[in-house]
Design an enzyme around this catalytic site. Structure first.
Site, PDB file in Angstrom:
ATOM      1  N   CYS A 286       0.832  -1.209   0.000  1.00 42.84           N
ATOM      2  CA  CYS A 286       0.000   0.000   0.000  1.00 42.84           C
ATOM      3  C   CYS A 286       0.872   1.265   0.000  1.00 42.84           C
ATOM      4  O   CYS A 286       1.558   1.534  -0.968  1.00 42.84           O
ATOM      5  CB  CYS A 286      -0.990  -0.033   1.160  1.00 42.84           C
ATOM      6  SG  CYS A 286      -2.338   1.164   0.959  1.00 42.84           S
TER       7      CYS A 286
ATOM      8  N   HIS B 268      -3.795  -5.017  -0.007  1.00 39.89           N
ATOM      9  CA  HIS B 268      -3.320  -5.513   1.288  1.00 39.89           C
ATOM     10  C   HIS B 268      -3.372  -7.036   1.285  1.00 39.89           C
ATOM     11  O   HIS B 268      -4.444  -7.619   1.506  1.00 39.89           O
ATOM     12  CB  HIS B 268      -4.202  -4.972   2.417  1.00 39.89           C
ATOM     13  CG  HIS B 268      -4.039  -3.512   2.646  1.00 39.89           C
ATOM     14  ND1 HIS B 268      -3.081  -2.999   3.497  1.00 39.89           N
ATOM     15  CD2 HIS B 268      -4.681  -2.445   2.124  1.00 39.89           C
ATOM     16  CE1 HIS B 268      -3.159  -1.672   3.505  1.00 39.89           C
ATOM     17  NE2 HIS B 268      -4.116  -1.319   2.673  1.00 39.89           N
TER      18      HIS B 268
ATOM     19  N   GLU C  98      -2.408  -8.996   3.524  1.00 37.15           N
ATOM     20  CA  GLU C  98      -2.763  -9.474   4.870  1.00 37.15           C
ATOM     21  C   GLU C  98      -4.265  -9.391   5.129  1.00 37.15           C
ATOM     22  O   GLU C  98      -4.762  -9.931   6.112  1.00 37.15           O
ATOM     23  CB  GLU C  98      -1.988  -8.672   5.929  1.00 37.15           C
ATOM     24  CG  GLU C  98      -2.497  -7.287   6.235  1.00 37.15           C
ATOM     25  CD  GLU C  98      -2.117  -6.215   5.204  1.00 37.15           C
ATOM     26  OE1 GLU C  98      -2.418  -5.032   5.460  1.00 37.15           O
ATOM     27  OE2 GLU C  98      -1.528  -6.556   4.164  1.00 37.15           O
TER      28      GLU C  98
END
Length: 198
Positions: free
Chosen positions: A76, A180, A182
């Site tokens: 990001c 992202h 994650e």
């Protein structure tokens, strides 16, 4: 051991949680020697480009990151700071990737920030890229951003929202995702595993 760059940006906790779920030893640090000694480095972040770059420069981390020889993954804001310049705060960035970060243009019926799930552009996905191995070309991943990196020679996956932009960049030992991983469920976990196994 994976070092996670500590700097003036948010979202570091979600990255450490994702690595912990995968059973990967990690440490959040802004110590140049610890970053250099790590097996791999993750450079995540959510925040404002100018403030973040000032923090990096004040601590000499801008030079440290550019000179790292092990695999480095930007996420990001981390990805955007690895580009040459950002319109956000008219910020000179790390110049690892030769592309510019711009704000999404105001477009009727399209909200900014670009937030939520979106698929990788099937026409601009380099399936030979080590970071993308095992992924379907139109894989859905999770985004939250108002600025985007233009498509360039380092783009190995793109996404379409208002216009095409770089979703994944790769150059030498440097990798980066605008989304992202994650927060991108199984697809994101696969990308993190690919990075860990480099």
């Amino acid at each position: 051991m994976i070092a996670i760059v500590k700097y003036n940006a948010g979202n570091i906790g979600s990255v450490t949680n994702a690595l912990n779920r995968l059973g990967i030893e990690n440490k959040v640090t802004d110590d140049p020697e610890e970053l250099k000694a790590a097996d791999k480095v993750i450079f995540p972040g959510v925040g404002e480009a100018g403030t973040a770059m000032n923090y990096l420069r004040d601590r000499g981390l801008d030079q440290v990151i550019k000179e790292l020889k092990q695999p480095v993954l930007g996420i990001c804001l981390g990805m955007q700071l690895m580009c040459s310049h950002s319109e956000e705060g008219d910020t000179e960035c790390l110049r690892i990737f030769d592309t510019t970060v711009k704000k999404f243009p105001a477009t009727e019926g399209m909200k900014v920030p670009h937030m939520g799930w979106n698929s990788l552009n099937t026409e601009v996905v380099d399936q030979q890229s080590t970071i993308l191995q095992g992924l379907q070309p139109a894989a859905d991943v999770y985004y939250v951003h108002s600025f985007y990196a233009e498509v360039c020679e380092n783009t190995v996956a793109a996404c379409d929202y208002i216009l095409p932009f770089s979703s994944v960049l790769q150059k030498d030992n440097f990798y980066a995702t605008q989304f992202h991983p994650e927060k991108s469920a199984g697809i994101g976990e696969q990308i993190l595993k690919n990075f860990i196994e480099l």
